[in-house]
Design an enzyme around this catalytic site. Structure first.
Site, PDB file in Angstrom:
ATOM      1  CE1 TYR A 146      46.244  38.568  45.501  1.00 52.39           C
ATOM      2  CE2 TYR A 146      44.111  39.318  46.220  1.00 52.39           C
ATOM      3  CZ  TYR A 146      44.901  38.718  45.277  1.00 52.39           C
ATOM      4  OH  TYR A 146      44.349  38.275  44.102  1.00 52.39           O
ATOM      5  CE  LYS A 196      49.234  24.252  40.972  1.00 51.18           C
ATOM      6  NZ  LYS A 196      48.695  23.459  39.860  1.00 51.18           N
ATOM      7  CG  ASP A 228      45.611  23.142  38.415  1.00 50.10           C
ATOM      8  OD1 ASP A 228      45.185  22.754  39.520  1.00 50.10           O
ATOM      9  OD2 ASP A 228      46.664  22.699  37.920  1.00 50.10           O
ATOM     10  CG  ASP A 252      40.894  38.508  43.506  1.00 50.82           C
ATOM     11  OD1 ASP A 252      39.795  38.833  43.017  1.00 50.82           O
ATOM     12  OD2 ASP A 252      41.886  39.266  43.517  1.00 50.82           O
ATOM     13  CG  ASP A 256      36.357  38.318  38.912  1.00 53.80           C
ATOM     14  OD1 ASP A 256      35.788  38.607  39.983  1.00 53.80           O
ATOM     15  OD2 ASP A 256      36.797  39.173  38.123  1.00 53.80           O
TER      16      ASP A 256
HETATM   17  P1  NAD Z   1      35.671  44.666  36.681  1.00 53.19           P
HETATM   18  O1  NAD Z   1      35.197  43.651  37.641  1.00 53.19           O
HETATM   19  O2  NAD Z   1      35.473  46.076  37.062  1.00 53.19           O
HETATM   20  O3  NAD Z   1      34.976  44.425  35.254  1.00 53.19           O
HETATM   21  C1  NAD Z   1      35.160  43.248  34.477  1.00 53.19           C
HETATM   22  C2  NAD Z   1      34.045  43.168  33.429  1.00 53.19           C
HETATM   23  O4  NAD Z   1      32.798  42.899  34.086  1.00 53.19           O
HETATM   24  C3  NAD Z   1      33.858  44.458  32.666  1.00 53.19           C
HETATM   25  O5  NAD Z   1      33.547  44.188  31.331  1.00 53.19           O
HETATM   26  C4  NAD Z   1      32.661  45.109  33.348  1.00 53.19           C
HETATM   27  O6  NAD Z   1      31.916  45.957  32.516  1.00 53.19           O
HETATM   28  C5  NAD Z   1      31.856  43.898  33.791  1.00 53.19           C
HETATM   29  N1  NAD Z   1      31.075  44.194  35.003  1.00 53.19           N
HETATM   30  C6  NAD Z   1      31.549  44.290  36.266  1.00 53.19           C
HETATM   31  N2  NAD Z   1      30.549  44.590  37.095  1.00 53.19           N
HETATM   32  C7  NAD Z   1      29.433  44.683  36.365  1.00 53.19           C
HETATM   33  C8  NAD Z   1      28.066  44.985  36.666  1.00 53.19           C
HETATM   34  N3  NAD Z   1      27.646  45.238  37.919  1.00 53.19           N
HETATM   35  N4  NAD Z   1      27.167  45.012  35.665  1.00 53.19           N
HETATM   36  C9  NAD Z   1      27.547  44.722  34.398  1.00 53.19           C
HETATM   37  N5  NAD Z   1      28.816  44.432  34.041  1.00 53.19           N
HETATM   38  C10 NAD Z   1      29.747  44.423  35.018  1.00 53.19           C
HETATM   39  O7  NAD Z   1      37.203  44.342  36.427  1.00 53.19           O
HETATM   40  P2  NAD Z   1      38.349  45.240  35.767  1.00 53.19           P
HETATM   41  O8  NAD Z   1      37.795  46.005  34.609  1.00 53.19           O
HETATM   42  O9  NAD Z   1      39.456  44.318  35.569  1.00 53.19           O
HETATM   43  O10 NAD Z   1      38.760  46.245  36.908  1.00 53.19           O
HETATM   44  C11 NAD Z   1      38.355  47.602  36.963  1.00 53.19           C
HETATM   45  C12 NAD Z   1      38.873  48.245  38.251  1.00 53.19           C
HETATM   46  O11 NAD Z   1      38.217  47.668  39.381  1.00 53.19           O
HETATM   47  C13 NAD Z   1      40.372  48.043  38.466  1.00 53.19           C
HETATM   48  O12 NAD Z   1      40.916  49.277  38.925  1.00 53.19           O
HETATM   49  C14 NAD Z   1      40.445  47.015  39.566  1.00 53.19           C
HETATM   50  O13 NAD Z   1      41.595  47.169  40.337  1.00 53.19           O
HETATM   51  C15 NAD Z   1      39.208  47.339  40.380  1.00 53.19           C
HETATM   52  N6  NAD Z   1      38.691  46.238  41.213  1.00 53.19           N
HETATM   53  C16 NAD Z   1      38.144  46.586  42.404  1.00 53.19           C
HETATM   54  C17 NAD Z   1      37.558  45.625  43.203  1.00 53.19           C
HETATM   55  C18 NAD Z   1      36.908  46.032  44.508  1.00 53.19           C
HETATM   56  O14 NAD Z   1      36.480  47.177  44.662  1.00 53.19           O
HETATM   57  N7  NAD Z   1      36.786  45.139  45.475  1.00 53.19           N
HETATM   58  C19 NAD Z   1      37.514  44.288  42.775  1.00 53.19           C
HETATM   59  C20 NAD Z   1      38.046  43.966  41.507  1.00 53.19           C
HETATM   60  C21 NAD Z   1      38.623  44.954  40.730  1.00 53.19           C
END
Ligand code: NAD
Length: 368
Positions: A146, A196, A228, A252, A256
């Site tokens: 990153y 890895k 993995d 990261d 998730d």
């Molecule tokens: P996301 O983590 O925002 O969401 C993934 C899934 O999880 C979605 O279905 C969402 O509705 C659900 N979800 C996430 N948090 C939740 C909560 N608190 N309650 C209920 N459901 C929840 O991932 P994405 O959709 O791939 O990314 C969206 C944006 O967020 C992108 O622009 C990405 O770059 C950004 N992002 C930011 C960070 C950060 O601020 N550190 C981290 C990861 C992704």
């Protein structure tokens, strides 16, 4: 009275909604303790870009510099919306990673916690979850691919290419590995080194440093697992893990997945610690698919406040009270809809009501 300055960055998507609930809990903490938090709200993320032309305007940096701790919501937009912002000015590249670098917040703590009583939140079978899940992922946060050199262009064959460098030196690795061992000694004394090393030389160096450091922590049981295989093991037998340490990108992705085995990313708070400054944020993104609907789970944000109370301000007991307040809301049968499973018997409440119930429960803590 202890007084602290907090830089508060609600951010994009569900960020402002869940931040409101975190601040609600913080107000109760203030009312119950001899402490005042002076909140400085700062623009950060895509919304800031549309307003000011920068995802992190100079005033935000100035507030972060002055703050005793930074508490951040979420940043980012859907893929389509993101494309309205030039690539190098998008929130992660122009604000989030620069913040991590500016404050050298190398140690990212991501607790993955599901007490046995809430096994029904997990999509895994109860017999797989067993006694519940209790893992601490320690993710290195300021190195690796990153932060390495990046280059894009047209190569000699006339093809578009992209090149990104995965760069670590032993100092970067050692300090994170030290944090992981120290954390393991305070927990169940078991450390999984996720790597890895069958493919990546950076993972060989990482593993060498884990092995060298292990000599100073003879009471910590060390396991080496390929990333993995670890992805599978998290689903098949999460109970085997206590502390897991890994480089930036592995952390990261795997954290998730860890949110997935709990039942929702909404259960994933985090702390990002540097030598002099710390910031706290949910592990997840801005969830554009549910933003503005009062359905997001604020546990990840309120939990990030709890981590801040403990790790930045030494308020361990009140942090525990806050965790327990959230658990008591779940125990009473309430949750946001993300944790609802068929037959789970959950009474679904909105973001705000969940936050109200947590604040009430915290307020009542200690009442006989
Ligand atoms: P996301 O983590 O925002 O969401 C993934 C899934 O999880 C979605 O279905 C969402 O509705 C659900 N979800 C996430 N948090 C939740 C909560 N608190 N309650 C209920 N459901 C929840 O991932 P994405 O959709 O791939 O990314 C969206 C944006 O967020 C992108 O622009 C990405 O770059 C950004 N992002 C930011 C960070 C950060 O601020 N550190 C981290 C990861 C992704």
């Amino acid at each position: 009275m202890n007084e602290y300055r907090l830089c508060v960055m609600p951010g994009d998507g569900i960020g402002p909604e869940i931040m409101k609930e975190g601040i609600k809990a913080l107000k109760v903490v203030e009312a119950r303790n001899d402490v005042r938090f002076h909140l400085m709200e700062a623009a950060f993320g895509a919304a800031a870009w549309f307003e000011t032309g920068s995802c992190c305007p100079d005033e935000t940096w100035a507030m972060c510099d002055r703050a005793d701790a930074i508490i951040k919501g979420t940043v980012g937009l859907s893929l389509e919306e993101s494309r309205k912002i030039p690539v190098d000015e998008q929130p992660e590249r122009s604000a989030l990673l620069p913040m991590r670098r500016r404050y050298d917040t190398f140690a990212n703590f991501r607790p993955v916690y599901l007490p046995r009583a809430f096994n029904h939140f997990s999509p895994l079978k109860p017999e797989v979850v067993g006694d519940g899940i209790d893992i601490m992922i320690i993710r290195e946060l300021v190195g690796g691919i990153y932060f390495g050199e990046k280059e894009t262009g047209i190569n000699d064959e006339g093809l578009r290419y992209a090149r990104e460098v995965l760069d670590y030196d032993e100092r970067l690795i050692k300090r994170t590995v030290d944090v992981a061992f120290e954390t393991a000694t305070k927990r169940r004394r078991k450390l999984h080194n996720i790597n890895k090393s069958n493919v990546l030389k950076s993972s060989i160096l990482w593993t060498d440093i884990v092995m060298e450091t292990a000599r100073d922590f003879p009471d910590v049981e060390v396991h080496h697992m390929l990333v993995d295989a670890a992805a599978t093991a998290l689903c098949l037998n999460p109970g085997q893990f206590d502390v897991m340490v890994m480089e930036n990108m592995f952390g990261d992705i795997l954290s998730d997945q860890a949110g997935g085995i709990l039942g929702s990313l909404g259960l994933m708070p985090s702390a990002c610690l540097g030598p002099e400054k710390a910031y706290y944020e949910p592990s997840h993104g801005s969830a554009p698919d549910i933003a503005g609907k009062n359905v997001a789970n604020p546990y990840s944000m309120i939990g990030s406040f709890a981590m801040m109370l403990d790790m930045s301000f030494g308020m361990r007991e009140e942090a525990d009270n806050l965790w327990k307040a959230m658990e008591s809301v779940f125990a009473a049968g309430y949750s946001t809809g993300d944790l609802s499973r068929p037959g789970g018997g959950i009474r679904i409440v909105g973001t705000e009501e969940f936050g109200d119930r947590v604040a009430d429960a915290l307020d009542r803590t200690g009442d006989s």
